[in-house]
Design a protein around this motif. Structure first.
Motif, PDB file in Angstrom:
ATOM      1  N   GLY A 114      35.416  34.548  48.697  1.00 20.91           N
ATOM      2  CA  GLY A 114      36.391  33.526  49.068  1.00 20.91           C
ATOM      3  C   GLY A 114      37.535  33.361  48.096  1.00 20.91           C
ATOM      4  O   GLY A 114      38.447  32.575  48.343  1.00 20.91           O
ATOM      5  N   ILE A 115      37.509  34.101  46.976  1.00 21.43           N
ATOM      6  CA  ILE A 115      38.582  34.036  45.981  1.00 21.43           C
ATOM      7  C   ILE A 115      39.466  35.272  46.149  1.00 21.43           C
ATOM      8  O   ILE A 115      38.980  36.400  46.216  1.00 21.43           O
ATOM      9  N   TYR A 116      40.777  35.044  46.203  1.00 24.49           N
ATOM     10  CA  TYR A 116      41.695  36.148  46.473  1.00 24.49           C
ATOM     11  C   TYR A 116      42.233  36.768  45.186  1.00 24.49           C
ATOM     12  O   TYR A 116      42.569  36.063  44.227  1.00 24.49           O
ATOM     13  N   ALA A 117      42.309  38.092  45.180  1.00 30.76           N
ATOM     14  CA  ALA A 117      42.938  38.816  44.078  1.00 30.76           C
ATOM     15  C   ALA A 117      44.458  38.719  44.219  1.00 30.76           C
ATOM     16  O   ALA A 117      44.995  38.815  45.323  1.00 30.76           O
ATOM     17  N   THR A 118      45.128  38.528  43.104  1.00 36.73           N
ATOM     18  CA  THR A 118      46.585  38.377  43.113  1.00 36.73           C
ATOM     19  C   THR A 118      47.299  39.552  42.457  1.00 36.73           C
ATOM     20  O   THR A 118      48.526  39.604  42.451  1.00 36.73           O
ATOM     21  N   GLY A 119      46.555  40.489  41.895  1.00 30.28           N
ATOM     22  CA  GLY A 119      47.161  41.665  41.281  1.00 30.28           C
ATOM     23  C   GLY A 119      46.084  42.534  40.663  1.00 30.28           C
ATOM     24  O   GLY A 119      44.982  42.063  40.386  1.00 30.28           O
ATOM     25  N   ASN A 120      46.402  43.796  40.455  1.00 30.51           N
ATOM     26  CA  ASN A 120      45.428  44.685  39.829  1.00 30.51           C
ATOM     27  C   ASN A 120      46.116  45.889  39.223  1.00 30.51           C
ATOM     28  O   ASN A 120      47.258  46.207  39.564  1.00 30.51           O
ATOM     29  N   GLN A 121      45.412  46.536  38.306  1.00 33.86           N
ATOM     30  CA  GLN A 121      45.872  47.788  37.729  1.00 33.86           C
ATOM     31  C   GLN A 121      44.659  48.584  37.289  1.00 33.86           C
ATOM     32  O   GLN A 121      43.817  48.085  36.536  1.00 33.86           O
ATOM     33  N   ILE A 122      44.574  49.823  37.760  1.00 36.40           N
ATOM     34  CA  ILE A 122      43.461  50.708  37.441  1.00 36.40           C
ATOM     35  C   ILE A 122      43.918  51.714  36.399  1.00 36.40           C
ATOM     36  O   ILE A 122      45.010  52.283  36.503  1.00 36.40           O
ATOM     37  N   ASN A 169      39.981  39.928  62.047  1.00 34.08           N
ATOM     38  CA  ASN A 169      39.091  39.647  60.910  1.00 34.08           C
ATOM     39  C   ASN A 169      39.908  39.608  59.619  1.00 34.08           C
ATOM     40  O   ASN A 169      39.683  40.416  58.702  1.00 34.08           O
ATOM     41  N   PRO A 170      40.866  38.682  59.493  1.00 31.06           N
ATOM     42  CA  PRO A 170      41.762  38.674  58.329  1.00 31.06           C
ATOM     43  C   PRO A 170      41.043  38.424  57.011  1.00 31.06           C
ATOM     44  O   PRO A 170      41.581  38.736  55.944  1.00 31.06           O
ATOM     45  N   GLN A 171      39.816  37.883  57.054  1.00 30.16           N
ATOM     46  CA  GLN A 171      39.078  37.615  55.816  1.00 30.16           C
ATOM     47  C   GLN A 171      38.703  38.891  55.080  1.00 30.16           C
ATOM     48  O   GLN A 171      38.331  38.844  53.904  1.00 30.16           O
ATOM     49  N   MET A 172      38.785  40.045  55.747  1.00 27.07           N
ATOM     50  CA  MET A 172      38.466  41.307  55.075  1.00 27.07           C
ATOM     51  C   MET A 172      39.512  41.684  54.035  1.00 27.07           C
ATOM     52  O   MET A 172      39.239  42.470  53.129  1.00 27.07           O
ATOM     53  N   VAL A 173      40.728  41.155  54.157  1.00 25.86           N
ATOM     54  CA  VAL A 173      41.773  41.431  53.173  1.00 25.86           C
ATOM     55  C   VAL A 173      41.550  40.501  51.989  1.00 25.86           C
ATOM     56  O   VAL A 173      41.641  39.290  52.117  1.00 25.86           O
ATOM     57  N   ARG A 174      41.250  41.072  50.821  1.00 23.68           N
ATOM     58  CA  ARG A 174      40.896  40.280  49.648  1.00 23.68           C
ATOM     59  C   ARG A 174      42.043  40.150  48.643  1.00 23.68           C
ATOM     60  O   ARG A 174      41.875  39.521  47.608  1.00 23.68           O
ATOM     61  N   THR A 175      43.169  40.765  48.911  1.00 27.19           N
ATOM     62  CA  THR A 175      44.279  40.743  47.960  1.00 27.19           C
ATOM     63  C   THR A 175      45.494  40.049  48.557  1.00 27.19           C
ATOM     64  O   THR A 175      45.808  40.223  49.736  1.00 27.19           O
ATOM     65  N   LEU A 176      46.169  39.266  47.721  1.00 29.55           N
ATOM     66  CA  LEU A 176      47.410  38.626  48.135  1.00 29.55           C
ATOM     67  C   LEU A 176      48.624  39.476  47.777  1.00 29.55           C
ATOM     68  O   LEU A 176      49.675  39.353  48.387  1.00 29.55           O
TER      69      LEU A 176
END
Length: 239
Positions: A114-122, A169-176
């Motif tokens: 239920g918490i959305y990711a707002t950015g990432n870097q691998i 099923n928009p809940q499958m998208v975990r990133t903003l």
């Protein structure tokens, strides 16, 4: 002419033969490739390109026009001629570390439902994931939870759904910050865990390990505040 992206079917393919479609200032276009193009926080692959009479290093891979992959050259490198048959080979150790890291970031999403990711870097050495999370647990909690999921040896897999199915099923998208690419009519889902009870299931175009046990031990090294609610979680591979 789109590039056939072999990593979508087999992320463990380390090399392939291909034909040079075009050589431009932006890079080399091939008819097929095992190189992942920089997107979604995962870096583009590096490696080598060889052909009869020559070889060169590929410094990076980037998205080109119309679903193509551009293979970037070092400055002043002499490219192969258009139409040549070439062999392209990954820097596999670097790519495999990206795969381990990327799968770990999916596990991190799974322990924050239920918490959305707002950015990432691998990265090969360290990675980070940002969350809209005002009061995160301590870093030791994250490390314990992640390593339990890694040790559980969950299999990973993928399947494709239609854009309409994702809309339902928009809940499958975990990133903003990054939304699944649209326009092709279908969306790739990456699953961790069994099909009937996944640990994590979300749209993703990146490369992943076949089983979480392959990741090895990980550690959350730092939690960093990046705004009133945004928290950055830093991760490294310990093995």
């Amino acid at each position: 002419m789109p590039t056939e992206m072999l990593f979508r079917e087999d992320a463990y393919a380390k090399d392939c033969t291909a034909r040079v479609v075009a050589v431009t200032e932006a890079g080399i276009l091939l008819d097929r490739t095992v190189f992942y193009a920089n997107s979604g926080g995962q870096p583009g692959d590096a490696g080598t390109l060889s052909w009869e009479g020559g070889s060169l290093a590929i410094a990076d891979a980037r998205k080109g026009p119309e679903d193509t992959v551009l293979h970037l050259l070092p400055a002043d490198a002499a490219p192969p001629p258009e139409g040549a048959e070439v062999t392209i080979a990954l820097d596999w150790e670097r790519r495999h570390r990206h795969m381990r890291m990327h799968t770990t970031l999916h596990l991190l999403c799974s322990i924050l439902p239920g918490i959305y990711a707002t950015g990432n870097q691998i990265g090969a050495e360290k990675s980070r994931l940002d969350f809209d999370l005002p009061e995160p647990p301590p870093k030791e909690w994250f490390t314990e939870q992640l390593n339990a999921l890694v040790a559980a040896a969950h299999p990973t897999g993928e399947r494709w759904i239609t854009e309409a199915e994702l809309d339902a099923n928009p809940q499958m998208v975990r990133t903003l910050s990054v939304q699944p690419p649209r326009g092709a009519g279908r969306i790739r889902l990456v699953r961790i865990g069994p099909e009937d009870a996944p640990v994590d299931l979300q749209p993703c175009g990146g490369t992943h390990v076949r089983n979480t046990a392959e990741i090895g031990r990980v550690a959350v090294t730092k939690l960093e505040s990046k705004g009133r609610q945004n928290r950055r979680i830093h991760i490294v591979l310990e093995e």
